[in-house]
Scaffold this motif. Structure first.
Motif: not given
Length: 302
Positions: A155, A192, A195, A200, A203, A224, A227
């Motif tokens: 994402l 954000v 997402s 995701p 990110i 997450h 990133g």
């Protein structure tokens, strides 16, 4: 004649100050253009056509606008904020030609540093890519994304469309600024939050520049991983200090220790890029290894 400038692949930026005052950036250096408009009317017509095609909405209430047009990122500012007349800045979107292999072969970094970078991406470490203007932060980010497997859903969150999606399952979210209309604006903070509901694997944020830093770090620190984000700064210390300030914009009630703890749990390393003698290079890779009362403990691994 102006079309020849727009199609010149060697130019990275074109700045229109007036019909006769046009500047070109090539290899990081600005030079005056020999190509000019034949009249102020031709310059005015060019601006009006661009405004229509790019769907910009500058007016007396909001005399500036950002957007995209062709392969360019557009910024336009006009009177009364620009008393000399409209100033148009076109920054060419970098072609998606950079790969980590290309960077190694071009002398951007030695093979050992490229291997470190590849391993961190493969291990889903969250990385902060920093550098001054024109150092190639976005191009390096694009090169990193090219190493991702086809099944990973990315994402991408941006203000302007500059990052290339690595595969068909990935999605890009763009902010919306709607001054002069009744439509609501949507910031990177809003994107954000959206997402997180879109499953995701990673990110990616084009550039962290405001209170969205708080929401991005909360996402990175709560599962997450992997990133990537860019930030305008010249050193690791400067980048982390600026990141602290940006988080404070989104959460002014948080203590400095809380913010630093969030940063440490969110990012594994800071990648610094630079431009010396008109050549872009990798300056350093530093791991964030600990947090003490005096600040972050960094370990330079390149």
């Amino acid at each position: 004649m102006i079309e020849s400038l727009l199609c010149d692949p060697s130019l990275t930026e074109i700045i229109f100050q007036s019909s006769k005052n046009i500047w070109l950036e090539k290899d990081g250096r600005l030079t005056p253009s020999e190509v000019q408009f034949s009249s102020e009317l031709e310059y005015h017509n060019f601006l009006q056509n661009l405004i229509l095609e790019a769907r910009l909405r500058p007016d007396l209430e909001t005399p500036f606008a950002d957007g995209t047009w062709r392969d360019f990122r557009v910024h336009l500012i006009q009177a009364p904020l620009s008393p000399q007349g409209p100033v148009l800045t076109l920054r060419k979107r970098a072609p998606c030609s950079w790969t980590l292999e290309h960077l190694k072969n071009s002398g951007w970094a030695p093979e050992s540093a490229i291997q470190i970078l590849e391993k961190m991406i493969r291990d889903k470490k969250s990385l902060l890519i920093v550098g001054a203007t024109g150092t190639g932060k976005t191009s390096v980010l694009n090169a990193c994304l090219k190493t991702l497997p086809a099944h990973e859903r990315v994402l991408v969150i941006e203000d302007t469309d500059e990052i290339y999606l690595p595969n068909n399952i990935s999605v890009k979210l763009l902010t919306r600024t709607t001054e002069g209309t009744d439509l609501p604006s949507y910031t990177q903070t809003d994107l954000v939050k959206q997402s997180l509901r879109m499953r995701p694997d990673r990110i990616i944020m084009g550039e962290v520049r405001g209170g969205e830093a708080k929401d991005l770090l909360l996402a990175f620190s709560t599962g997450h991983t992997g990133g990537l984000a860019t930030l305008h700064a010249e050193t690791e210390r400067q980048a982390l200090m600026r990141l602290e300030m940006l988080v404070q914009m989104g959460a002014p009630q948080w203590s400095l220790h809380t913010i630093r703890t969030l940063i440490q749990t969110s990012f594994s390393a800071v990648i610094v890029v630079e431009r010396k003698n008109e050549k872009r290079k990798l300056a350093s890779i530093a791991k964030i290894v600990a947090l003490e009362e005096t600040g972050f403990c960094l370990e330079k691994i390149f």
